[in-house]
Enzyme design. Structure first.
Site, PDB file in Angstrom:
ATOM      1  N   HIS A  60       0.447  12.329 -27.859  1.00  0.00           N
ATOM      2  CA  HIS A  60      -0.026  11.121 -27.376  1.00  0.00           C
ATOM      3  C   HIS A  60      -0.438  10.039 -28.349  1.00  0.00           C
ATOM      4  O   HIS A  60      -0.011   8.939 -28.634  1.00  0.00           O
ATOM      5  CB  HIS A  60      -0.403  10.911 -26.069  1.00  0.00           C
ATOM      6  CG  HIS A  60       0.205  11.143 -24.851  1.00  0.00           C
ATOM      7  ND1 HIS A  60      -0.366  11.459 -23.596  1.00  0.00           N
ATOM      8  CD2 HIS A  60       1.490  11.057 -24.797  1.00  0.00           C
ATOM      9  CE1 HIS A  60       0.557  11.323 -22.789  1.00  0.00           C
ATOM     10  NE2 HIS A  60       1.824  11.249 -23.182  1.00  0.00           N
ATOM     11  N   LYS A  93       7.374  23.991 -13.608  1.00  0.00           N
ATOM     12  CA  LYS A  93       6.586  22.513 -13.007  1.00  0.00           C
ATOM     13  C   LYS A  93       6.193  22.433 -11.828  1.00  0.00           C
ATOM     14  O   LYS A  93       5.097  22.183 -11.089  1.00  0.00           O
ATOM     15  CB  LYS A  93       7.108  21.144 -13.513  1.00  0.00           C
ATOM     16  CG  LYS A  93       6.360  19.999 -13.432  1.00  0.00           C
ATOM     17  CD  LYS A  93       6.561  18.853 -14.045  1.00  0.00           C
ATOM     18  CE  LYS A  93       5.662  17.731 -13.724  1.00  0.00           C
ATOM     19  NZ  LYS A  93       6.014  16.466 -14.534  1.00  0.00           N
ATOM     20  N   HIS A 105       0.460  17.357 -25.788  1.00  0.00           N
ATOM     21  CA  HIS A 105       0.658  15.826 -25.452  1.00  0.00           C
ATOM     22  C   HIS A 105      -0.677  15.121 -25.826  1.00  0.00           C
ATOM     23  O   HIS A 105      -0.650  13.868 -26.296  1.00  0.00           O
ATOM     24  CB  HIS A 105       0.598  15.668 -23.774  1.00  0.00           C
ATOM     25  CG  HIS A 105       1.992  15.792 -23.349  1.00  0.00           C
ATOM     26  ND1 HIS A 105       2.547  16.727 -23.351  1.00  0.00           N
ATOM     27  CD2 HIS A 105       2.661  14.951 -22.538  1.00  0.00           C
ATOM     28  CE1 HIS A 105       3.895  16.767 -22.738  1.00  0.00           C
ATOM     29  NE2 HIS A 105       3.946  15.634 -22.553  1.00  0.00           N
ATOM     30  N   ARG A 158      -2.827  22.355 -13.559  1.00  0.00           N
ATOM     31  CA  ARG A 158      -1.922  21.186 -13.888  1.00  0.00           C
ATOM     32  C   ARG A 158      -1.949  20.669 -15.310  1.00  0.00           C
ATOM     33  O   ARG A 158      -1.318  20.116 -15.943  1.00  0.00           O
ATOM     34  CB  ARG A 158      -1.752  20.076 -12.924  1.00  0.00           C
ATOM     35  CG  ARG A 158      -0.514  19.029 -13.312  1.00  0.00           C
ATOM     36  CD  ARG A 158      -0.152  18.105 -12.053  1.00  0.00           C
ATOM     37  NE  ARG A 158       0.840  17.151 -12.474  1.00  0.00           N
ATOM     38  CZ  ARG A 158       1.259  16.440 -11.712  1.00  0.00           C
ATOM     39  NH1 ARG A 158       0.871  16.660 -10.209  1.00  0.00           N
ATOM     40  NH2 ARG A 158       2.276  15.599 -12.159  1.00  0.00           N
ATOM     41  N   ARG A 194       0.909  -1.155  -0.005  1.00  0.00           N
ATOM     42  CA  ARG A 194      -0.067   0.106  -0.028  1.00  0.00           C
ATOM     43  C   ARG A 194       0.859   1.386   0.075  1.00  0.00           C
ATOM     44  O   ARG A 194       0.341   2.387   0.527  1.00  0.00           O
ATOM     45  CB  ARG A 194      -1.014   0.045   1.183  1.00  0.00           C
ATOM     46  CG  ARG A 194      -1.871  -1.052   1.374  1.00  0.00           C
ATOM     47  CD  ARG A 194      -3.148  -1.055   2.190  1.00  0.00           C
ATOM     48  NE  ARG A 194      -4.040  -2.008   2.338  1.00  0.00           N
ATOM     49  CZ  ARG A 194      -4.125  -3.143   2.775  1.00  0.00           C
ATOM     50  NH1 ARG A 194      -2.943  -3.440   3.650  1.00  0.00           N
ATOM     51  NH2 ARG A 194      -4.975  -4.220   2.844  1.00  0.00           N
ATOM     52  N   ASN A 196       0.154  19.487 -19.988  1.00  0.00           N
ATOM     53  CA  ASN A 196      -0.445  18.403 -21.195  1.00  0.00           C
ATOM     54  C   ASN A 196      -0.138  19.154 -22.910  1.00  0.00           C
ATOM     55  O   ASN A 196      -0.416  18.569 -23.558  1.00  0.00           O
ATOM     56  CB  ASN A 196      -1.841  17.933 -20.990  1.00  0.00           C
ATOM     57  CG  ASN A 196      -1.880  17.030 -19.787  1.00  0.00           C
ATOM     58  OD1 ASN A 196      -0.974  16.373 -19.377  1.00  0.00           O
ATOM     59  ND2 ASN A 196      -3.055  17.387 -19.136  1.00  0.00           N
ATOM     60  N   GLU A 242      -4.092  17.445 -10.938  1.00  0.00           N
ATOM     61  CA  GLU A 242      -4.910  17.971 -12.188  1.00  0.00           C
ATOM     62  C   GLU A 242      -6.131  18.289 -12.216  1.00  0.00           C
ATOM     63  O   GLU A 242      -7.130  17.851 -12.890  1.00  0.00           O
ATOM     64  CB  GLU A 242      -4.333  16.942 -13.135  1.00  0.00           C
ATOM     65  CG  GLU A 242      -4.538  17.380 -14.493  1.00  0.00           C
ATOM     66  CD  GLU A 242      -3.656  16.324 -15.624  1.00  0.00           C
ATOM     67  OE1 GLU A 242      -4.426  16.175 -16.592  1.00  0.00           O
ATOM     68  OE2 GLU A 242      -2.494  15.977 -15.363  1.00  0.00           O
ATOM     69  N   HIS A 290       9.053  10.026 -27.313  1.00  0.00           N
ATOM     70  CA  HIS A 290       8.060  10.676 -26.483  1.00  0.00           C
ATOM     71  C   HIS A 290       8.280  12.384 -26.849  1.00  0.00           C
ATOM     72  O   HIS A 290       7.373  13.000 -27.393  1.00  0.00           O
ATOM     73  CB  HIS A 290       8.166  10.586 -25.042  1.00  0.00           C
ATOM     74  CG  HIS A 290       7.168  11.456 -24.399  1.00  0.00           C
ATOM     75  ND1 HIS A 290       5.692  11.093 -24.509  1.00  0.00           N
ATOM     76  CD2 HIS A 290       7.405  12.350 -23.493  1.00  0.00           C
ATOM     77  CE1 HIS A 290       5.071  12.343 -23.627  1.00  0.00           C
ATOM     78  NE2 HIS A 290       6.222  12.828 -23.186  1.00  0.00           N
ATOM     79  N   LYS A 303       3.207  11.727 -10.850  1.00  0.00           N
ATOM     80  CA  LYS A 303       2.351  11.061 -11.482  1.00  0.00           C
ATOM     81  C   LYS A 303       3.392   9.849 -11.977  1.00  0.00           C
ATOM     82  O   LYS A 303       4.359   9.789 -12.486  1.00  0.00           O
ATOM     83  CB  LYS A 303       2.258  11.942 -12.934  1.00  0.00           C
ATOM     84  CG  LYS A 303       0.929  12.774 -13.117  1.00  0.00           C
ATOM     85  CD  LYS A 303       0.721  13.254 -14.461  1.00  0.00           C
ATOM     86  CE  LYS A 303      -0.758  14.059 -14.416  1.00  0.00           C
ATOM     87  NZ  LYS A 303      -0.866  14.492 -15.832  1.00  0.00           N
TER      88      LYS A 303
END
Length: 341
Positions: free
Chosen positions: A240, A215, A236, A229, A113, A233, A225, A252, A135
């Site tokens: 992506h 950042k 992206h 935030r 956990r 992106n 987010e 990437h 993240k």
């Protein structure tokens, strides 16, 4: 230099210091079992240097590349901790790029956990972006980062000396993420990219620190987010989709570079193209519009038929705009050509 990510009880230091790799034991609490994970593309001496600072190191090397960011590799990490008797007082350490950091952070969030996680990014892309913010994720059924968690590291160690072994392509790959942040948040940093040689040592140091400050401020204001935030992106959403459709031909950062172009105002795009060319990043792609649109349908930011996309009308500022996959596909087609959907 040490920056502090201020997140209350989850706060941590971000150390930026040449030669700091050999001092990991002074900077992190490594007097315990530690799973050290690296990949086959990272010089082996880096993880050995860190291991010399660990009381009970367990070293695991995974194959280089996005394919390792999978449920199968995640199971290998969890199995290694279980087989070596790790308990919730032990830790996991990533020594490598964004794939390693995302994977190890996710494993640390799951094992018993949640155990401590330290990030030692050795690529420019991970140093300026993915190493901080919490993240973590793996790819699943061909969809990037769709299974993951928010799990902040206990500390981040950035040693710019590790960039000396990067190939020019990997260096350019990282520049794309820093360039992304300049366009959304720091016009002066964008001018640096335009007017100076980003690979110059002093310029590179400034790029790393300014990117981290951007950042850091965004994450402190919006850790999970919910709003601000989302600006991280930028590039992206389309990027992506290109990455999913083109992998593994493009890195990437190269996909993010391409993904920024349709989301800029024409005047910004006119300034951005020569910067991308200077950085040896791509400015054109020939993927079918239909393939890119299909990939966007699986975007994890998608909800209710729309995606929160980020646009830039002038360097240093941005907007989050709700768009449909069709609208984004139209932007892609208008910049890169191809049959409209």
């Amino acid at each position: 230099m040490t920056l502090t990510m201020n997140l209350g009880e989850r706060s941590y230091g971000i150390i930026v210091e040449s030669g700091a790799l050999s001092r990991a034991g002074e900077l992190f609490r490594l007097d315990r079992r530690a799973l050290l994970v690296t990949d086959s593309g990272v010089p082996g001496e880096y993880v050995k240097t860190v291991a010399r600072n660990v009381k009970h190191p367990v070293i695991l090397t995974i194959p280089e590349g996005e394919a390792s960011k999978s449920m199968q590799t995640l199971e290998i990490l969890l199995s290694a901790m279980l087989e070596n008797g790790f308990d919730r007082h032990d830790c996991a350490v990533a020594v490598g790029g964004g794939v390693v950091g995302d994977l190890v952070g996710f494993a640390a969030s799951l094992y018993m956990r949640g155990i401590d996680f330290y990030n030692i990014p050795t690529t420019l892309l991970s140093q300026v972006d993915s190493s901080i913010g919490g993240k973590t994720a793996v790819d699943f059924h061909g969809v990037k980062n769709v299974v993951g968690s928010f799990w902040q590291p206990k500390g981040v160690l950035i040693d710019p000396d590790t960039l000396g072994t990067l190939s020019p392509r990997h260096l350019s790959n990282g520049m794309a993420e820093a360039l992304k942040m300049s366009l959304t948040s720091d016009a002066e940093l964008f001018r640096l990219f335009e007017e100076e040689d980003p690979a110059d040592k002093s310029a590179l140091g400034e790029i790393i620190v300014r990117s981290l400050r951007i950042k850091k401020a965004v994450v402190e204001a919006d850790e999970r987010e919910a709003g601000l935030r989302k600006i991280l992106n930028f590039g992206h959403t389309v990027g992506h989709a290109i990455e999913s459709a083109a992998a593994p031909e493009l890195y990437h950062g190269e996909c993010v570079a391409l993904g920024m172009l349709p989301m800029c105002a024409p005047a910004v795009r006119e300034r951005l193209v020569p910067v991308l060319e200077k950085l040896n990043l791509p400015v054109s792609v020939s993927l079918p519009v239909s393939a890119v649109r299909e990939a966007m349908l699986h975007d994890k930011k998608s909800a209710g038929g729309g995606i929160d996309a980020v646009t830039v009308e002038e360097p240093g500022s941005c907007r989050v705009v709700r768009m449909t996959p069709d609208e984004l596909a139209e932007r892609y087609a208008s910049v890169f050509g191809g049959e409209r959907t």
